[in-house]
Design a protein around this motif. Structure first.
Motif, short mmCIF file in Angstrom:
data_model
loop_
_atom_site.label_atom_id
_atom_site.label_comp_id
_atom_site.label_asym_id
_atom_site.label_seq_id
_atom_site.Cartn_x
_atom_site.Cartn_y
_atom_site.Cartn_z
N THR A 134 0.83 -1.21 0.00
CA THR A 134 0.00 0.00 0.00
C THR A 134 0.86 1.25 0.00
O THR A 134 0.57 2.23 -0.71
N PHE A 135 1.94 1.24 0.79
CA PHE A 135 2.82 2.41 0.83
C PHE A 135 3.43 2.68 -0.54
O PHE A 135 3.47 3.83 -0.99
N ASP A 136 3.88 1.65 -1.22
CA ASP A 136 4.48 1.83 -2.55
C ASP A 136 3.46 2.38 -3.54
O ASP A 136 3.81 3.19 -4.41
N LYS A 137 2.21 1.96 -3.42
CA LYS A 137 1.16 2.42 -4.33
C LYS A 137 0.69 3.83 -4.01
O LYS A 137 0.27 4.56 -4.90
N MET A 138 0.75 4.23 -2.72
CA MET A 138 0.16 5.50 -2.30
C MET A 138 1.17 6.38 -1.57
O MET A 138 0.87 7.00 -0.55
N LYS A 139 2.37 6.46 -2.10
CA LYS A 139 3.44 7.23 -1.46
C LYS A 139 3.10 8.70 -1.30
O LYS A 139 3.60 9.36 -0.39
N GLU A 140 2.26 9.21 -2.20
CA GLU A 140 1.92 10.63 -2.14
C GLU A 140 0.84 10.92 -1.11
O GLU A 140 0.51 12.08 -0.85
N ASN A 141 0.27 9.86 -0.52
CA ASN A 141 -0.79 10.04 0.48
C ASN A 141 -0.39 9.59 1.88
O ASN A 141 -0.98 10.04 2.87
N ILE A 142 0.57 8.70 1.99
CA ILE A 142 0.88 8.08 3.27
C ILE A 142 2.24 8.57 3.77
O ILE A 142 3.23 8.59 3.03
N ASP A 143 2.29 8.94 5.05
CA ASP A 143 3.48 9.56 5.62
C ASP A 143 4.49 8.57 6.18
O ASP A 143 5.70 8.80 6.09
N ILE A 144 4.01 7.50 6.78
CA ILE A 144 4.92 6.57 7.47
C ILE A 144 4.68 5.14 7.00
O ILE A 144 3.54 4.65 7.03
N ASN A 145 5.74 4.48 6.59
CA ASN A 145 5.68 3.09 6.16
C ASN A 145 6.03 2.18 7.33
O ASN A 145 7.18 1.79 7.52
N ALA A 146 5.01 1.84 8.11
CA ALA A 146 5.24 0.90 9.22
C ALA A 146 5.40 -0.52 8.72
O ALA A 146 5.73 -1.43 9.49
#
Length: 389
Positions: free
Chosen positions: A330-342
Motif C-alpha cells: 500500500t505504501f508503494d502504491k500510495m506514497k503521495e498520500n501516506i506519511d509513514i511506512n510501518a
C-alpha cells in the motif's frame, strides 16, 4: 530525544500546531459564502456541513457543541463565523461560544449584510485582518503535555491490527507517559473489547463508563440491523476490510484497540467535549472516519494519527492527519498520500518499538510545522458533524 515542540501559544493557555484562520458557517445555508470567503484569503480554511437548522433536542445540541468546539481548537488563530440570520443555531451563539478563548473573532450575517456579495466582502475583510495579525506570531517552545492527538483509522487490513495500530500504540504510550493526551474513539470498532479496555481503567468509575459507552453502541447497532430491509447493509465491517484479510468485527476490534497502547484510561468524554483531565481518554463516538476525527478535533486534538492498511487520501481542514500503513505494498502504491511506512516491521527492518518511536518523533516534527501529505495535497474530507439518531 526531545519532548518539546514549537507551537503557537494562545491566550487561553493552549498551544496550536498550525496558525490558521477558520471560516465556520453556523448553518448549511451559509456554507457557500463561507467557502468563497476562505478562497480569497490564503492560510484560511472553511467547514462545509449540512446542519444547523431543522434540528431539535440533543441532535441540535451536538451540532452546536461541535461547531463551537471546532472554533476553539488551538490550531485556529482566528475564526470568522458566517450565518444566514434565521437559523435555529444562531451565528451569535456560535461566536459567543468561541469567545472565551480570546482568539480573533468576527461574525458575518448574510441577511444583515444584505446579500451574498456583501457578506463575502465583509467576511474577507475580517479574515484578511486576522491573517495579517496572525502572521506576526512566531512559534515558541512548548512541552508535549500541551499536545493532544486523536487516534483514528480507516481502510483497515490484516496489517493494521498486527503492525500499524500497535506501533501507534507505542507512540501514544510515549505521549501519555510524558503528560500529553491521546483520544481513542470509533466505538463501533471496539465492540467485544470492553472487558479488556475496562481492566485498564484508572478506577472503577471509568471502567463502568467504558462498559456503558460500548454497550450503548452495541444496542444501537443491534436495533439498526433488526430494522434493516437489506441484509447486505447489516455487515459491521466493509467489503474492503474483508478483502484485506479481516474476518469479523471482533477481529477488527482487537486490532483497533491497539492504537491506544497499554496506558491506563484516565477518563471518558462525550462527543466533541473538552476533556477535564489529561492522559488516555475514550470518546463516545460513531465509527465513521470523518465523524470520529471531527469529534476529536472538537475535543482539542491538534493532529490526528491515522493507520490505514488499504490506503486513504483524506485529511482534515486546518489539522494535520498523519497517515500510517503497516502494508508495504500500500505504501508503494500510495506514497503521495501516506506519511509513514510501518510495513518496515513486516519486512523485519524495524521492531514495533522502533517504529513507535519513529511515529512519536514524527508527531513532534509535525507539531513544529512539518506538513503532512494530506495537507500538501489539500485534502479536507474528514470534517463531518455527527447526527443523533
Amino acid at each position: 530525544m526531545t519532548d518539546k515542540f514549537m507551537g503557537y501559544w494562545r491566550k487561553d493557555g493552549t498551544v496550536g500546531v498550525r496558525n490558521i484562520i477558520a471560516v465556520i458557517p453556523s448553518v448549511f445555508c451559509s456554507s457557500k459564502v463561507a467557502e468563497r470567503i476562505a478562497a480569497q484569503v490564503p492560510g484560511s480554511v472553511f467547514f462545509r456541513h449540512p446542519v444547523g437548522c431543522s434540528q431539535v433536542g440533543e441532535d441540535l445540541e451536538v451540532t452546536a457543541r461541535t461547531l463551537i468546539q471546532i472554533g476553539k481548537n488551538p490550531n485556529f488563530a482566528g475564526v470568522v463565523v458566517v450565518g444566514l440570520g434565521c437559523e435555529r443555531f444562531s451565528p451569535y451563539e456560535l461566536a459567543e461560544g468561541i469567545a472565551p478563548t480570546q482568539k480573533l473573532l468576527g461574525t458575518v450575517v448574510i441577511q444583515k449584510e444584505g446579500d451574498s456579495l456583501a457578506a463575502i466582502q465583509q467576511g474577507v475583510k475580517y479574515a484578511k485582518e486576522m491573517q495579517q495579525l496572525a502572521s506576526r506570531q512566531q512559534r515558541e517552545e512548548a512541552d508535549v503535555r500541551h499536545l493532544t492527538i486523536g487516534l483514528n483509522c480507516g481502510g483497515s487490513d490484516m496489517t493494521s491490527g498486527l503492525i500499524a495500530n500497535p506501533a501507534l500504540g507505542v507512540a501514544s504510550d510515549m505521549l501519555v507517559s510524558r503528560g500529553g493526551t491521546s483520544i481513542l474513539a470509533e466505538i463501533t470498532e471496539l465492540i467485544g473489547t470492553e472487558h479488556i479496555l475496562a481492566r485498564r481503567a484508572a478506577n472503577e468509575q471509568v471502567a463502568q463508563e467504558i462498559y456503558a459507552i460500548i454497550a450503548a453502541t452495541e444496542a444501537k447497532l443491534e436495533r439498526q440491523v433488526r430494522e434493516s430491509s437489506n441484509v447486505k447493509r447489516t455487515h459491521l465491517i466493509s467489503t474492503g476490510n474483508y478483502d484485506g484479510g479481516l474476518s469479523s468485527v471482533v477481529e477488527k476490534s482487537l486490532g483497533s484497540m491497539k492504537k491506544a497502547g497499554n496506558e491506563k484510561f484516565s477518563g471518558t468524554i462525550k462527543y466533541a467535549e473538552t476533556p477535564k483531565t489529561k492522559g488516555l481518554l475514550l470518546m463516545d463516538s460513531p465509527g465513521q472516519d470523518g465523524e470520529v476525527s471531527t469529534g476529536q478535533v472538537a475535543a482539542g486534538a491538534q493532529m490526528i494519527l491515522f493507520p490505514t492498511g488499504r490506503g486513504t487520501p483524506t485529511g482534515f481542514p486546518g489539522v494535520p492527519v498523519i497517515k500510517i500503513t503497516g502494508n508495504p505494498i500500500t505504501f508503494d502504491k500510495m506514497k503521495e498520500n501516506i506519511d509513514i511506512n510501518a510495513g518496515e516491521v513486516l519486512l523485519h527492518r524495524k521492531t514495533l518499538q522502533q517504529m513507535g518511536e519513529q511515529i512519536y518523533r514524527e508527531m513532534l516534527e509535525v507539531a513544529s510545522g512539518k506538513m503532512v501529505k494530506a495537507e500538501i495535497l489539500g485534502h479536507d474530507e474528514q470534517f463531518c458533524v455527527t447526527r443523533m439518531p
